[in-house]
Design a protein around this motif. Structure first.
Motif, PDB file in Angstrom:
ATOM      1  N   UNK A  66     -10.280  -0.435  -5.112  1.00 37.02           N
ATOM      2  CA  UNK A  66     -11.059  -0.783  -6.309  1.00 37.02           C
ATOM      3  C   UNK A  66     -10.673  -2.186  -6.805  1.00 37.02           C
ATOM      4  N   UNK A  67      -9.391  -2.496  -6.788  1.00 33.81           N
ATOM      5  CA  UNK A  67      -8.922  -3.809  -7.219  1.00 33.81           C
ATOM      6  C   UNK A  67      -9.466  -4.936  -6.357  1.00 33.81           C
ATOM      7  N   UNK A  68      -9.529  -4.704  -5.047  1.00 33.19           N
ATOM      8  CA  UNK A  68     -10.093  -5.710  -4.135  1.00 33.19           C
ATOM      9  C   UNK A  68     -11.588  -5.854  -4.385  1.00 33.19           C
ATOM     10  N   UNK A  69     -12.294  -4.725  -4.531  1.00 32.11           N
ATOM     11  CA  UNK A  69     -13.735  -4.763  -4.780  1.00 32.11           C
ATOM     12  C   UNK A  69     -14.074  -5.453  -6.096  1.00 32.11           C
ATOM     13  N   UNK A  70     -13.246  -5.240  -7.123  1.00 36.13           N
ATOM     14  CA  UNK A  70     -13.482  -5.862  -8.437  1.00 36.13           C
ATOM     15  C   UNK A  70     -13.064  -7.327  -8.470  1.00 36.13           C
ATOM     16  N   UNK A 127      -6.336  -9.368  -0.729  1.00 34.12           N
ATOM     17  CA  UNK A 127      -5.660  -8.746   0.410  1.00 34.12           C
ATOM     18  C   UNK A 127      -4.963  -9.841   1.210  1.00 34.12           C
ATOM     19  N   UNK A 128      -3.632  -9.765   1.323  1.00 34.99           N
ATOM     20  CA  UNK A 128      -2.873 -10.741   2.099  1.00 34.99           C
ATOM     21  C   UNK A 128      -2.873 -10.390   3.580  1.00 34.99           C
ATOM     22  N   UNK A 129      -2.729  -9.121   3.850  1.00 37.39           N
ATOM     23  CA  UNK A 129      -2.725  -8.571   5.193  1.00 37.39           C
ATOM     24  C   UNK A 129      -2.863  -7.072   5.045  1.00 37.39           C
ATOM     25  N   UNK A 130      -2.975  -6.361   6.148  1.00 35.41           N
ATOM     26  CA  UNK A 130      -3.093  -4.915   6.075  1.00 35.41           C
ATOM     27  C   UNK A 130      -1.905  -4.335   5.316  1.00 35.41           C
ATOM     28  N   UNK A 131      -2.199  -3.618   4.243  1.00 38.55           N
ATOM     29  CA  UNK A 131      -1.167  -2.951   3.467  1.00 38.55           C
ATOM     30  C   UNK A 131      -0.458  -3.810   2.437  1.00 38.55           C
ATOM     31  N   UNK A 132      -0.917  -5.043   2.223  1.00 35.54           N
ATOM     32  CA  UNK A 132      -0.261  -5.931   1.261  1.00 35.54           C
ATOM     33  C   UNK A 132      -1.304  -6.656   0.418  1.00 35.54           C
ATOM     34  N   UNK A 133      -1.116  -6.612  -0.886  1.00 38.14           N
ATOM     35  CA  UNK A 133      -2.074  -7.177  -1.825  1.00 38.14           C
ATOM     36  C   UNK A 133      -1.350  -7.989  -2.886  1.00 38.14           C
ATOM     37  N   UNK A 134      -2.107  -8.863  -3.532  1.00 35.87           N
ATOM     38  CA  UNK A 134      -1.563  -9.727  -4.569  1.00 35.87           C
ATOM     39  C   UNK A 134      -2.579  -9.815  -5.694  1.00 35.87           C
ATOM     40  N   UNK A 135      -2.100  -9.843  -6.930  1.00 34.54           N
ATOM     41  CA  UNK A 135      -3.013 -10.001  -8.066  1.00 34.54           C
ATOM     42  C   UNK A 135      -3.729 -11.339  -7.954  1.00 34.54           C
ATOM     43  N   UNK A 158       0.823  -1.211   0.000  1.00 32.83           N
ATOM     44  CA  UNK A 158       0.000   0.000   0.000  1.00 32.83           C
ATOM     45  C   UNK A 158       0.856   1.259   0.000  1.00 32.83           C
ATOM     46  N   UNK A 159       2.019   1.189   0.628  1.00 30.00           N
ATOM     47  CA  UNK A 159       2.889   2.367   0.691  1.00 30.00           C
ATOM     48  C   UNK A 159       3.375   2.791  -0.693  1.00 30.00           C
ATOM     49  N   UNK A 160       3.356   1.863  -1.646  1.00 30.45           N
ATOM     50  CA  UNK A 160       3.873   2.139  -2.990  1.00 30.45           C
ATOM     51  C   UNK A 160       2.781   2.371  -4.031  1.00 30.45           C
ATOM     52  N   UNK A 161       1.497   2.284  -3.643  1.00 26.53           N
ATOM     53  CA  UNK A 161       0.405   2.373  -4.608  1.00 26.53           C
ATOM     54  C   UNK A 161      -0.707   3.271  -4.104  1.00 26.53           C
ATOM     55  N   UNK A 162      -1.514   3.730  -5.017  1.00 28.61           N
ATOM     56  CA  UNK A 162      -2.664   4.576  -4.704  1.00 28.61           C
ATOM     57  C   UNK A 162      -3.710   3.770  -3.945  1.00 28.61           C
ATOM     58  N   UNK A 163      -4.110   4.222  -2.740  1.00 30.82           N
ATOM     59  CA  UNK A 163      -5.084   3.475  -1.943  1.00 30.82           C
ATOM     60  C   UNK A 163      -6.423   3.265  -2.648  1.00 30.82           C
ATOM     61  N   UNK A 164      -6.856   4.245  -3.417  1.00 30.85           N
ATOM     62  CA  UNK A 164      -8.125   4.111  -4.136  1.00 30.85           C
ATOM     63  C   UNK A 164      -8.043   2.983  -5.165  1.00 30.85           C
TER      64      UNK A 164
END
Length: 97
Positions: free
Chosen positions: A17-21, A26-34, A7-13
């Protein structure tokens, strides 16, 4: 290797949106994976490695990964995937008393 999005490296919006779509997981707070990197028969191992790397990147004190978390990163056999990240550090968390 999977692409870990912090999250620190990307736009929160964009991340929300990516999670909603359904494009991101979401792996954990502040970390996501395609989603494409998170799915698959043996994807749990890579997903857990990415979760451990996300915790590692969030910590600001000197630390080492320990126990099942370290074993997973070293590709050792595990009875079950770790349910939490095991970390050893010299300092205590701010919430500990």
């Amino acid at each position: 290797m999977n692409r870990l999005l912090l999250a620190a490296d990307h736009d929160p919006t964009s991340l929300r949106r990516g999670v909603a779509d359904g494009a991101l997981v979401r792996l954990r707070r502040g970390a996501y994976l395609a989603r494409s990197d998170a799915d698959g028969a043996d994807a749990w191992r890579a997903r857990e490695r990415d979760r451990i790397r996300a915790v590692h990147s969030a910590l600001r004190t000197n630390h080492v990964l320990a126990g099942p978390s370290a074993a997973l990163l070293w590709n050792l056999r595990l009875w079950a995937p770790p349910t939490q990240t095991h970390v050893r550090q010299a300092s205590r968390c701010a919430g500990d008393s």
